[in-house]
Design a protein around this motif. Sequence first.
Motif, PDB file in Angstrom:
ATOM      1  N   LEU A 191      -5.218  -1.104  -4.947  1.00 10.56           N
ATOM      2  CA  LEU A 191      -4.966  -2.278  -4.116  1.00 10.56           C
ATOM      3  C   LEU A 191      -6.065  -3.304  -4.379  1.00 10.56           C
ATOM      4  O   LEU A 191      -7.253  -2.974  -4.302  1.00 10.56           O
ATOM      5  CB  LEU A 191      -4.945  -1.897  -2.641  1.00 10.56           C
ATOM      6  CG  LEU A 191      -3.892  -0.868  -2.222  1.00 10.56           C
ATOM      7  CD1 LEU A 191      -4.061  -0.509  -0.746  1.00 10.56           C
ATOM      8  CD2 LEU A 191      -2.487  -1.376  -2.505  1.00 10.56           C
ATOM      9  N   SER A 237      -7.813   3.481  -2.227  1.00 12.25           N
ATOM     10  CA  SER A 237      -6.935   3.376  -3.406  1.00 12.25           C
ATOM     11  C   SER A 237      -7.714   3.188  -4.704  1.00 12.25           C
ATOM     12  O   SER A 237      -7.117   3.139  -5.783  1.00 12.25           O
ATOM     13  CB  SER A 237      -5.974   2.190  -3.224  1.00 12.25           C
ATOM     14  OG  SER A 237      -6.638   0.954  -3.470  1.00 12.25           O
ATOM     15  N   ALA A 250       0.824  -1.206   0.000  1.00 14.71           N
ATOM     16  CA  ALA A 250       0.000   0.000   0.000  1.00 14.71           C
ATOM     17  C   ALA A 250       0.864   1.264   0.000  1.00 14.71           C
ATOM     18  O   ALA A 250       0.510   2.268  -0.636  1.00 14.71           O
ATOM     19  CB  ALA A 250      -0.915  -0.006   1.221  1.00 14.71           C
TER      20      ALA A 250
END
Length: 355
Positions: free
Chosen positions: A227, A255, A220
């Motif tokens: 992700l 994300s 991450a």
Amino acid sequence: MTDPIAVFDGHNDILYRILMQPEAREAIWLLGEGKGHLDLPRMKAGGFAGGMFAIYIPSPMEEDDLGVEALMDRPPYALPLPAALPLRDSQAVALDLAAQLMWMERASEGAFRLCRTAAEIEAARAAGAIAGVMHMEGAEAIDPGCDALYAFHAMGLRSLGPVWSRPTAFGHGVPFAFPSSPDTGPGLTDAGKRLVKECNGLGILIDLSHLNEKGFDDVARLSDAPLVATHSNAHAITPSSRNLTDRQLDMIRDSGGMVGLNFATVFLRPDGRRDPAMGWEAVLRHLDHLIARLGEDHVGFGSDFDGATVPDGITDAAGLPRLIAALRAHGYDEALIGKLAWGNWLSVLRRTWGA
């Protein structure tokens, strides 16, 4: 009768099943031998229109020798993990599995296409062909310098998990344990951090399923891609080491990433058991939780077909319409079902691959 809803699936292990029975590959793939979860006839019957096909390197010791199934029937459990595998041996098996995937395309005579872009996946669907994406579950076949990554990418590799639970040169996976946190060891190695960079550069999706919590956090921090956990569930519902905590789900959401619901009973059932005799309640609880945490645009399916025990209600790829019916009965509308079944996967693949 209407055609089944088209489903894109985040993870399956049919290549492993063929690896174990290479002499029967035509019966397994083309004809359907009535075993396992996947074959062309059942995929067509169930609306399985595309998915990630995993290159998985088995350990020398068979699962039965580890007593895995017996232990998973009697939680709590914490299974010992096999040792890391040698690079050269792993590369030989991975090449064999990649070749089997290419044979599957050739032998299907147009019914199955190996795809490298989201546009190719959509074109396969429009032509009535099943779209297959080459995925690697555990990077044992990749050298620490990542030279082999370029070779496999040229063959069609578009998704890779740095680990399958056991350690690799790149990081550490979670053991199969229930109940357990995913915080079970150190993070990525220097080679693992290099792997993230190289995958980002090539547009290879980095699969977070099987990676431990510190490794997850390293990806991450380092990755510039969404992700994605191709086949994982909610730790808040089933506290398995393999499932994702709410903190991890929030990071995936932020994300613009994705989670594929794993159909494995041990990751669905609140009691962590392998027993397939279960209704839809646990499946729906996980989906409800994932959608509440991630949002409607970031959840899909990651069946683990041919790699796990799945609920009796699903049984195999031909049972996907029963899952869709359960979602409708639960109150999911057609727009949401379309996202879960197909749209969300294609969206995240475009964002990751750029095409």
